[in-house]
Design a protein around this motif. Structure first.
Motif, mmCIF file in Angstrom:
data_model
loop_
_atom_site.group_PDB
_atom_site.id
_atom_site.type_symbol
_atom_site.label_atom_id
_atom_site.label_comp_id
_atom_site.label_asym_id
_atom_site.label_seq_id
_atom_site.Cartn_x
_atom_site.Cartn_y
_atom_site.Cartn_z
ATOM 1 N N SER A 188 16.416 -26.656 36.074
ATOM 2 C CA SER A 188 15.099 -27.198 35.747
ATOM 3 C C SER A 188 14.506 -26.350 34.634
ATOM 4 N N TYR A 189 14.026 -27.008 33.592
ATOM 5 C CA TYR A 189 13.329 -26.314 32.509
ATOM 6 C C TYR A 189 11.850 -26.680 32.625
ATOM 7 N N ILE A 190 11.002 -25.678 32.821
ATOM 8 C CA ILE A 190 9.562 -25.964 32.883
ATOM 9 C C ILE A 190 8.945 -25.678 31.522
ATOM 10 N N LEU A 191 8.508 -26.730 30.843
ATOM 11 C CA LEU A 191 7.760 -26.591 29.592
ATOM 12 C C LEU A 191 6.318 -26.401 30.029
ATOM 13 N N ALA A 192 5.912 -25.121 30.036
ATOM 14 C CA ALA A 192 4.788 -24.721 30.888
ATOM 15 C C ALA A 192 3.452 -24.588 30.173
ATOM 16 N N GLY A 193 3.405 -24.874 28.850
ATOM 17 C CA GLY A 193 2.127 -24.719 28.148
ATOM 18 C C GLY A 193 1.603 -23.310 28.328
ATOM 19 N N ASP A 194 0.343 -23.211 28.757
ATOM 20 C CA ASP A 194 -0.280 -21.887 28.911
ATOM 21 C C ASP A 194 -0.514 -21.527 30.386
ATOM 22 N N THR A 195 0.391 -21.959 31.291
ATOM 23 C CA THR A 195 0.206 -21.574 32.697
ATOM 24 C C THR A 195 0.209 -20.059 32.855
ATOM 25 N N SER A 196 0.977 -19.377 31.980
ATOM 26 C CA SER A 196 0.820 -17.926 31.810
ATOM 27 C C SER A 196 1.310 -17.662 30.400
ATOM 28 N N TYR A 197 0.944 -16.502 29.835
ATOM 29 C CA TYR A 197 1.365 -16.246 28.454
ATOM 30 C C TYR A 197 2.828 -15.847 28.368
ATOM 31 N N THR A 198 3.335 -15.215 29.431
ATOM 32 C CA THR A 198 4.755 -14.827 29.433
ATOM 33 C C THR A 198 5.334 -15.022 30.844
ATOM 34 N N GLU A 199 6.664 -14.986 30.913
ATOM 35 C CA GLU A 199 7.318 -15.054 32.222
ATOM 36 C C GLU A 199 6.998 -13.807 33.047
ATOM 37 N N GLU A 200 6.910 -12.676 32.355
ATOM 38 C CA GLU A 200 6.610 -11.421 33.046
ATOM 39 C C GLU A 200 5.269 -11.528 33.789
ATOM 40 N N LEU A 201 4.265 -12.094 33.117
ATOM 41 C CA LEU A 201 2.943 -12.222 33.753
ATOM 42 C C LEU A 201 2.984 -13.225 34.911
ATOM 43 N N LEU A 202 3.860 -14.237 34.806
ATOM 44 C CA LEU A 202 4.036 -15.180 35.914
ATOM 45 C C LEU A 202 4.582 -14.445 37.136
ATOM 46 N N ILE A 203 5.636 -13.667 36.909
ATOM 47 C CA ILE A 203 6.279 -12.968 38.027
ATOM 48 C C ILE A 203 5.323 -11.941 38.648
ATOM 49 N N LYS A 204 4.496 -11.313 37.786
ATOM 50 C CA LYS A 204 3.515 -10.351 38.302
ATOM 51 C C LYS A 204 2.278 -11.034 38.883
ATOM 52 N N ARG A 205 2.217 -12.338 38.809
ATOM 53 C CA ARG A 205 1.110 -13.168 39.317
ATOM 54 C C ARG A 205 -0.222 -12.744 38.675
ATOM 55 N N GLU A 206 -0.179 -12.552 37.340
ATOM 56 C CA GLU A 206 -1.389 -12.151 36.620
ATOM 57 C C GLU A 206 -1.903 -13.298 35.762
ATOM 58 N N PRO A 207 -3.038 -13.894 36.127
ATOM 59 C CA PRO A 207 -3.577 -14.977 35.304
ATOM 60 C C PRO A 207 -4.256 -14.443 34.044
ATOM 61 N N ASP A 208 -4.523 -15.330 33.082
ATOM 62 C CA ASP A 208 -5.194 -14.907 31.847
ATOM 63 C C ASP A 208 -6.705 -14.886 32.054
ATOM 64 N N ALA A 209 -7.420 -14.480 30.984
ATOM 65 C CA ALA A 209 -8.881 -14.362 31.095
ATOM 66 C C ALA A 209 -9.591 -15.685 30.803
ATOM 67 N N VAL A 210 -8.855 -16.664 30.296
ATOM 68 C CA VAL A 210 -9.467 -17.935 29.895
ATOM 69 C C VAL A 210 -9.657 -18.852 31.107
ATOM 70 N N SER A 211 -8.785 -18.709 32.098
ATOM 71 C CA SER A 211 -8.821 -19.595 33.272
ATOM 72 C C SER A 211 -10.199 -19.569 33.927
ATOM 73 N N PRO A 212 -10.865 -20.738 34.057
ATOM 74 C CA PRO A 212 -12.187 -20.747 34.687
ATOM 75 C C PRO A 212 -12.131 -20.293 36.147
ATOM 76 N N SER A 213 -11.037 -20.611 36.834
ATOM 77 C CA SER A 213 -10.911 -20.201 38.232
ATOM 78 C C SER A 213 -9.642 -19.369 38.411
#
Ligand SMILES: [Zn+2]
Length: 276
Positions: A207-232
């Motif tokens: 499966s290839y997830i074309l993920a847009g801006d769900t996180s800026y990098t895979e590393e941040l996804l794995i670390k479960r770190e959201p960005d500052a833009v997310s309203p919630s």
């Protein structure tokens, strides 16, 4: 046979406090003095037996024109730098790989931010599918306040809202199949924006997830770190967890729009490896 082509429409720099949420959230973005390295702006062309599907349209070279961005908007004045030429827009780049943007049947926008919707003018004849939620919040003055540029959309732009079905797809509770074969599927991934969506391509056991801006990098996804833009923050983390859950069940290559390593992972079919 399905092929995914990466298309890089120039580069962007943002503040490190945007990429990785620090104490103070969005406010921190304006006082942070540290810029990220130049990050790619990727979009994707999926060559599929049922027709080409383009995911995101990247940025436009018009961003270098004075006042392309609203002059009064603090984010555009203080917190972002762009770099691309007109040859780097998506239309000319698709042409180079033998795809005529005027004849692409389907375009999906993961969300309406300018660096994903900036190349819309290359697709006057396409069905452009988006999430309904995203259309609603991106319009008018309040849309501009939130950082969208609705006044820059082409006049003919008539996005088609995706009607998600309550059909689960892996860990995602709702989904929308884009192909009759069911191998290209849109899933809701709210967080970075409330109406953010991602596209999953299933081919050759991956499966290839074309993920847009769900996180800026895979590393941040794995670390479960959201960005500052997310309203919630909570919603962003729920989406991150849903993606990680999906990747535990299915071998998954994760391809966000601004990760310098996305193309390497696509080429090497490198799947997400989570700590046990
Ligand atoms: Zn964005």
């Amino acid at each position: 046979m399905i092929r995914i082509h990466p298309i890089q429409t120039g580069c962007v720099q943002v503040k490190t406090a945007q990429q990785r949420r620090k104490i103070g959230g969005l406010l921190r973005v304006f006082i942070d003095r540290e810029w990220t390295e130049w990050l790619p702006i990727y979009c994707w062309a999926i060559e599929h037996p049922e027709g080409v599907i383009v995911v995101d349209t990247g940025e436009t070279a018009r961003t270098s024109e004075p006042n392309y961005f609203p002059y009064w908007h603090p984010y555009y004045r203080l917190a972002i730098r762009m770099s691309l030429s007109s040859e780097q827009e998506i239309g000319p780049q698709l042409h180079k790989i033998g795809i005529d943007s005027q004849q692409v049947p389907t375009v999906i926008l993961t969300h309406f931010h300018h660096d994903h919707a900036g190349g819309l003018h290359h697709f006057p004849n396409s069905n452009i599918l988006v999430s309904w939620n995203e259309i609603m919040i991106a319009q008018g003055f309040f849309g501009k306040l939130r950082g969208y540029l609705p006044h820059r959309w082409p006049e003919w732009f008539a996005p088609i809202p995706i009607e998600f079905k309550t059909v689960s797809f892996g860990s995602f509770g709702r989904s929308y199949a884009l192909t009759e074969a069911g191998d290209v599927v849109v899933v809701p991934t709210p967080g970075h924006t409330p109406g953010h969506i991602s596209v999953v391509v299933k081919t050759e056991g991956l499966s290839y997830i074309l993920a847009g801006d769900t996180s800026y990098t895979e590393e941040l996804l794995i670390k479960r770190e959201p960005d500052a833009v997310s309203p919630s923050r909570k919603t962003a983390i729920q989406t991150i967890d849903t993606i990680l859950q999906y990747a535990q069940e299915e071998p998954t290559v994760y391809l966000p729009s601004h990760d310098p390593k996305s193309v390497e992972r696509l080429k090497n079919k490198q799947t997400i490896k989570c700590a046990p």
